[in-house]
Motif scaffolding. Structure first.
Motif, PDB file in Angstrom:
ATOM      1  N   SER A 160       0.829  -1.200   0.000  1.00  0.00           N
ATOM      2  CA  SER A 160       0.000   0.000   0.000  1.00  0.00           C
ATOM      3  C   SER A 160       0.867   1.255   0.000  1.00  0.00           C
ATOM      4  N   ALA A 161       2.055   1.176   0.633  1.00  0.00           N
ATOM      5  CA  ALA A 161       2.976   2.318   0.595  1.00  0.00           C
ATOM      6  C   ALA A 161       3.478   2.545  -0.829  1.00  0.00           C
ATOM      7  N   ALA A 178       0.648   4.182  -2.816  1.00  0.00           N
ATOM      8  CA  ALA A 178       0.545   5.619  -2.546  1.00  0.00           C
ATOM      9  C   ALA A 178       1.612   6.392  -3.308  1.00  0.00           C
ATOM     10  N   LYS A 179       2.819   5.875  -3.319  1.00  0.00           N
ATOM     11  CA  LYS A 179       3.919   6.543  -4.020  1.00  0.00           C
ATOM     12  C   LYS A 179       3.649   6.607  -5.521  1.00  0.00           C
ATOM     13  N   LEU A 191       0.682  10.220  -3.830  1.00  0.00           N
ATOM     14  CA  LEU A 191      -0.044  10.549  -2.611  1.00  0.00           C
ATOM     15  C   LEU A 191       0.784  10.156  -1.398  1.00  0.00           C
ATOM     16  N   SER A 192       0.603  10.864  -0.297  1.00  0.00           N
ATOM     17  CA  SER A 192       1.156  10.400   0.967  1.00  0.00           C
ATOM     18  C   SER A 192       0.300   9.231   1.447  1.00  0.00           C
ATOM     19  N   GLU A 193       0.847   8.401   2.316  1.00  0.00           N
ATOM     20  CA  GLU A 193       0.065   7.280   2.835  1.00  0.00           C
ATOM     21  C   GLU A 193      -1.161   7.789   3.585  1.00  0.00           C
ATOM     22  N   GLU A 194      -1.003   8.906   4.283  1.00  0.00           N
ATOM     23  CA  GLU A 194      -2.134   9.483   5.018  1.00  0.00           C
ATOM     24  C   GLU A 194      -3.230   9.955   4.060  1.00  0.00           C
ATOM     25  N   ARG A 195      -2.825  10.581   2.955  1.00  0.00           N
ATOM     26  CA  ARG A 195      -3.808  11.061   1.980  1.00  0.00           C
ATOM     27  C   ARG A 195      -4.523   9.897   1.315  1.00  0.00           C
ATOM     28  N   LEU A 196      -3.807   8.810   1.056  1.00  0.00           N
ATOM     29  CA  LEU A 196      -4.434   7.635   0.464  1.00  0.00           C
ATOM     30  C   LEU A 196      -5.468   7.052   1.418  1.00  0.00           C
ATOM     31  N   THR A 210      -3.050  -4.064  -0.517  1.00  0.00           N
ATOM     32  CA  THR A 210      -3.079  -3.247  -1.729  1.00  0.00           C
ATOM     33  C   THR A 210      -4.306  -3.565  -2.563  1.00  0.00           C
TER      34      THR A 210
END
Length: 293
Positions: free
Chosen positions: A16-17, A20-21, A25-30, A137
């Motif tokens: 998932s990280a 996001a990349k 997106l940041s992980e928080e935004r995702l 993911t």
């Protein structure tokens, strides 16, 4: 001990990280987007002539942008079956129709509610089979691309995901067509078969394969068309080459003549098209068809 990795070693699954990349997106935004995605759609009817309206579920601009990035950067890495012509780079209704030109018989069949029938479990199974993702993911992608447990008609990711889900169906239909000396293609929910002859029970064979893949056939839309009839494939006439229907050719010529005499605004107001972009799209199609006649 060999400290060098194997040249053909399988890369680790996409986390998932990593997702996001890839989506910038940041992980928080995702995480925030995943929690709000279900409610980030505008649902409205699209009228199609006299038929009942088709309901469109259009994602808001930000979700649509993220879905587009997901499609371009990740989902397009897996290619649908070659028989699928809908929403694929370099393919169109023209390439689809061209496969069936100058044939004795053409059979057109439609799948009913193609996107809504492609449910979240079918998409999940496909992602597990064709992509190297962690389960986390996969669940994130499902939340980004599905709504009410199915593919929304209006999201840019839905056509490609549906193509991938139906890949085994395309493979089986292609094999069946080849066995009977026919050609098979599909544009979204529109399946076409053509050849010198058509088996008497071909409709039943197609319906069985579609049902086993999880889909239904709209029987009232099934059409057998011989050379003595106007054979249409995805709206284009294929009896001799590929061309626009005569009525549409005449209409476009009349509109272009009106544009030359009275200008775009006046001609557009009388044309029946809603915008210059819509008219331009029809003219572009005419040019595409002209290249294959």
């Amino acid at each position: 001990m060999d400290i060098y990795p194997e040249a053909d070693a399988v890369p680790p699954p996409l986390t998932s990280a990593d997702l996001a990349k890839s989506l910038h997106l940041s992980e928080e935004r995702l995480v925030s987007l995943l929690s709000s995605a279900e409610k980030s759609y505008n649902r409205f009817p699209l009228k199609c002539g006299r038929r009942r309206p088709r309901w469109i579920e259009a994602p808001n601009p930000f979700l649509k942008h993220v879905q587009r990035c997901l499609l371009d950067k990740i989902l397009y890495t897996v290619v649908p079956h070659p028989s699928a012509h809908g929403f694929q780079p370099g393919r169109s209704i023209v390439s689809n129709a061209r496969m069936h030109s100058c044939r004795e018989w053409v059979l057109s069949m439609d799948m009913k509610d193609f996107f809504p029938t492609t449910d979240i479990h079918m998409v999940e199974k496909m992602l597990q089979e064709h992509f190297n993702f962690t389960q986390e993911t996969i669940e994130a992608i499902l939340r980004l691309t599905c709504r009410r447990n199915a593919l929304p008609q209006g999201a840019p990711t839905s056509p490609h995901l549906a193509n991938l889900v139906f890949m085994e169906g395309d493979r089986r239909l292609t094999a069946m067509a080849i066995e009977h000396g026919m050609t098979y293609t599909r544009y979204a929910d529109d399946m076409t078969f053509s050849g010198d002859t058509l088996p008497e029970d071909i409709e039943e064979q197609v319906e069985l394969i579609a049902q086993e893949a999880g889909y239904r056939i709209s029987r009232h839309k099934t059409r057998r068309m011989g050379q003595h009839q106007c054979q249409k494939v995805t709206g284009l006439v294929v009896n001799e080459g590929v061309r626009l229907p005569r009525g549409k050719r005449r209409r476009l010529r009349a509109i272009l003549n009106d544009v030359r005499k009275n200008g775009m605004d006046a001609a557009l107001a009388r044309s029946g098209f809603r915008s210059a972009d819509e008219l331009s799209g029809h003219l572009a199609l005419a040019r595409m068809v002209g290249t294959v006649q």
